[in-house]
Scaffold this active site. Sequence first.
Site, PDB file in Angstrom:
ATOM      1  N   HIS A 165      -6.317 -11.975   4.817  1.00  0.00           N
ATOM      2  CA  HIS A 165      -6.593 -11.879   3.380  1.00  0.00           C
ATOM      3  C   HIS A 165      -5.620 -12.681   2.515  1.00  0.00           C
ATOM      4  CE1 HIS A 165      -9.286  -8.825   4.676  1.00  0.00           C
ATOM      5  NE2 HIS A 165      -8.355  -7.935   4.925  1.00  0.00           N
ATOM      6  N   GLU A 202       0.849  -1.202   0.000  1.00  0.00           N
ATOM      7  CA  GLU A 202       0.000   0.000   0.000  1.00  0.00           C
ATOM      8  C   GLU A 202       0.877   1.242   0.000  1.00  0.00           C
ATOM      9  OE1 GLU A 202      -3.586   0.169   2.679  1.00  0.00           O
ATOM     10  OE2 GLU A 202      -2.432  -1.382   3.675  1.00  0.00           O
ATOM     11  N   LYS A 232       2.633  -0.970   4.505  1.00  0.00           N
ATOM     12  CA  LYS A 232       2.088   0.379   4.312  1.00  0.00           C
ATOM     13  C   LYS A 232       3.214   1.352   3.964  1.00  0.00           C
ATOM     14  CE  LYS A 232      -1.936   0.267   7.351  1.00  0.00           C
ATOM     15  NZ  LYS A 232      -2.921   0.468   6.293  1.00  0.00           N
TER      16      LYS A 232
END
Length: 457
Positions: free
Chosen positions: A223, A199, A322
Amino acid sequence: MRPATFVILGASGDLASRLLLPAVGELLHRDTDRELTLIGAGSDAWDDDHWRDAVRKAFAAAGAEDEFPRVAETRYVQADITDPDALTSLLEPLHGPVVLYFAVPPAVAAAACTALQQVRLPEDLVLALEKPFGGDREGAAKLNAVLRDLVPERQVFRVDHFLGRDTVLNLLGVRFANRLVEPLWSAAHVEHVLIRFDESLALENRARYYDHAGAMVDMLQSHLLQILATLTMAPPATLGERDLRDAKGAALRATHIWDDDPVHFSRRARYTAGTIGDRRIPSYVDEPGVDPSRDTETLAEFTCEVRTSRWAGVPFTLRSGKALGTARAEVVVTFRKVRHLPEGFLGDAPDGGVLRFSLGPDTVTFELNVNGGDDPFELHREAATVALGEGRIHAYTQVLSEILEGDVTLSVRGDSAEECWRIVQPVQDAWSRGDVPLEDYPAGSPGPAGWATSQAS
Ligand code: NDP
């Protein structure tokens, strides 16, 4: 279509306002004959007007403001949802089918489910729980036992919005419907697989949740292991709920950290200050609400093996983080080199070709070794990309639609939820012992310099 009552627990939180309520609006916009009673419940001292205003705004954000009159009677109940008396007052006036959606932190969801054991439940009660499901394997097993006491498994949705129906079917379609792919889908032909969710967003004010979870629990444990199971499961006879969830469960039961060695086959890192585009990102430890002593990782990866005759010996690397320079959500399947490349070609084929799924919008790219061009003997790489479609509706709208239709096919079954914790437990243990160093990377970079996955294109 039977009218349903949809109760959001944790109605004043981020998930409710940013994702769930817009999804309710989009769903009503799409299904014009659907009737829904919407109730919000949470610990904040909101009144009905405040709540209606939040619902109206969320519907507007989804372009569904015209649907607000269909839920205009919506109300808000202030309640501590871990208190059986408060739950009794909330549920007593409701009639089935009732959906309770737990948009609350995992520990609160678990406590609320325990409290529900003391409450008279409405008929056909459906329980929808967010990830992470339980805090570890033992917690997940305990929560499963509580849920079994409340309702049948088919009325429990362990939500994984990441793998929306369209994406799962897109992966399965490419995998099972092509002779170009299906017979090659095994250790005989596949060298290694990378499942990556990088991300470019940083913490975005979500320290209250994320600083306790970290990248591994937030993404890999949930996930990305679900994607691994979808990629590696034995071919199911049908796309029905039982066949798909049995096959995924079997794949997860066969999955173990590579060599059973989490110290060498897992990594963790945390971002420091940097720039992404024109955004200045502070160091993770300076983000509001972060407790640096937690050593929360913002980038995690591990390599695992699916110990079946189809996959033994193929490393699957799962990675997510991230504040990385480039956002990439993809599965990269690298094929083994051909057994013999006729002498005479110039250059080398680094591998036997690559199949790359990009997730959201979904595409599949075939990266092939080809010759031609100026020198017909010289090999180089060309890529052909096929768009798999945008997906009909947003992920949470799909999730809500499946819940209201009672379709548990894509929800995580209880045994799989426990298996996912079992797979990551050795990594968590090694990290908490301090056996794996917490590295760092500047926000906006591809990740720590020494990691192969930070270099991989
Ligand atoms: P928030 O902390 O923003 O919201 C949680 C809400 O629950 C708050 O409104 C909080 O109220 C309320 N709450 C906490 N304890 C109680 C209680 N005992 N009784 C009633 N209400 C209570 O969290 P998020 O919305 O971000 O996340 C919720 C869940 O959704 C988590 O499991 C998360 O993993 C999952 N999730 C979140 C996503 C997101 O983008 N936000 C995406 C995917 C999953 P108060 O503020 O008063 O404490």
